[in-house]
Design an enzyme around this catalytic site. Structure first.
Site, PDB file in Angstrom:
ATOM      1  CB  CYS A 111      48.087  36.055  35.192  1.00 11.36           C
ATOM      2  SG  CYS A 111      46.450  36.272  34.435  1.00 11.36           S
ATOM      3  CG  HIS A 219      47.437  31.413  36.184  1.00  5.75           C
ATOM      4  ND1 HIS A 219      47.530  32.109  37.375  1.00  5.75           N
ATOM      5  CD2 HIS A 219      46.634  32.152  35.374  1.00  5.75           C
ATOM      6  CE1 HIS A 219      46.811  33.213  37.287  1.00  5.75           C
ATOM      7  NE2 HIS A 219      46.254  33.264  36.086  1.00  5.75           N
ATOM      8  CD  GLU A 221      49.839  30.265  39.205  1.00  6.47           C
ATOM      9  OE1 GLU A 221      48.624  30.520  39.265  1.00  6.47           O
ATOM     10  OE2 GLU A 221      50.536  30.572  38.220  1.00  6.47           O
TER      11      GLU A 221
END
Length: 250
Positions: A111, A219, A221
């Site tokens: 990001c 994202h 993660e």
């Protein structure tokens, strides 16, 4: 000893105090999917020298964050009053990106990290991509539950023969979308690895990189262990970091 991945912190003012911080979701993804040891690097007014970071780190993660890159770094007028910026992070990360690539240290950008890579290499951003005709609103609904905010929102199509396609084994897959800025002019030396259906650049790699150098706009993660493409991205980053550590110790 597991390889070490350094993460440059955000700074945040809480009352009279400045804090250096990193979201837990990044730490968890690195530990659970990349199998590395995360180390946090404070975003100091006088940044820690890249050589000192590389002396302990086998890879670098450039995370997302709630702040936006200050617009003067890519030739725009200052942001309206009240926009969340983090000048200390900018000062640390934009210089570190170049040093990472020069030194051949594996890197993953997420990001804001993708935007930092693009700006550091001479590219520009849309400060508010949702205001561009023909683009979707890539921001999350902050009133929704967190699992909805970070749930799948749109598809990305990977570049045939590219790094991301190789890592994920996918030509098209679903991602979340939690950002207000996006790449406008792609920096020289970067290649597009994935696009959204509205032509927003969703992933890039570094041409001729000495080591793994990938950045994505979404994202991965977020609960990376529950999403196959995300798991594969962190697996590949972890493998690159382990390989770099091995070469460093020979």
């Amino acid at each position: 000893m597991k390889p070490i991945v350094a993460i440059v912190c955000d700074t945040n003012q809480q009352g009279p105090h400045i804090y250096h911080q990193v979201g837990d979701k990044y730490v968890q993804a690195l530990v659970r999917c990349a199998d590395v040891t995360p180390v946090l690097i404070p975003a100091l007014e006088n940044p820690i020298a890249a050589a000192d970071i590389f002396a302990i780190a086998d890879g670098i993660l450039f995370t997302g964050g709630y702040s936006n890159i200050q617009r003067h770094h890519y030739g725009e007028e200052p942001a309206p009053e009240g926009e969340h910026e983090d000048p200390r992070r900018d000062k640390n990360t934009l210089a570190l990106v170049k040093a990472v690539l020069d030194a051949g240290v594996p890197m993953l950008g997420i990001c804001r990290g993708l935007q930092e890579l693009n700006v550091a290499m001479g590219g520009t951003l849309y400060p508010r991509v949702h205001e561009i005709e023909g683009r979707m609103d890539h921001r999350e609904d902050k009133n929704a539950p967190i699992d909805v905010q970070y749930g799948h929102a749109h598809a990305v199509s990977t570049t045939e023969g590219g790094l991301l396609a190789s890592v994920t084994g996918e030509s098209r897959f679903m991602v979340n979308t939690v950002h207000g800025q996006a790449i406008r002019d792609l920096a020289p030396g970067l290649s597009i690895e994935a696009l959204a259906d509205d032509e927003t650049i969703e992933a890039v790699s570094v041409d001729g990189a000495k080591e793994f150098a990938l950045a994505v706009q979404w994202h991965p993660e977020w609960k990376a262990w529950d999403d196959q493409p995300s798991t594969k991205i962190f697996n590949a980053f972890g493998d690159a970091v382990r390989g770099h550590k091995t070469k460093r110790t020979l």
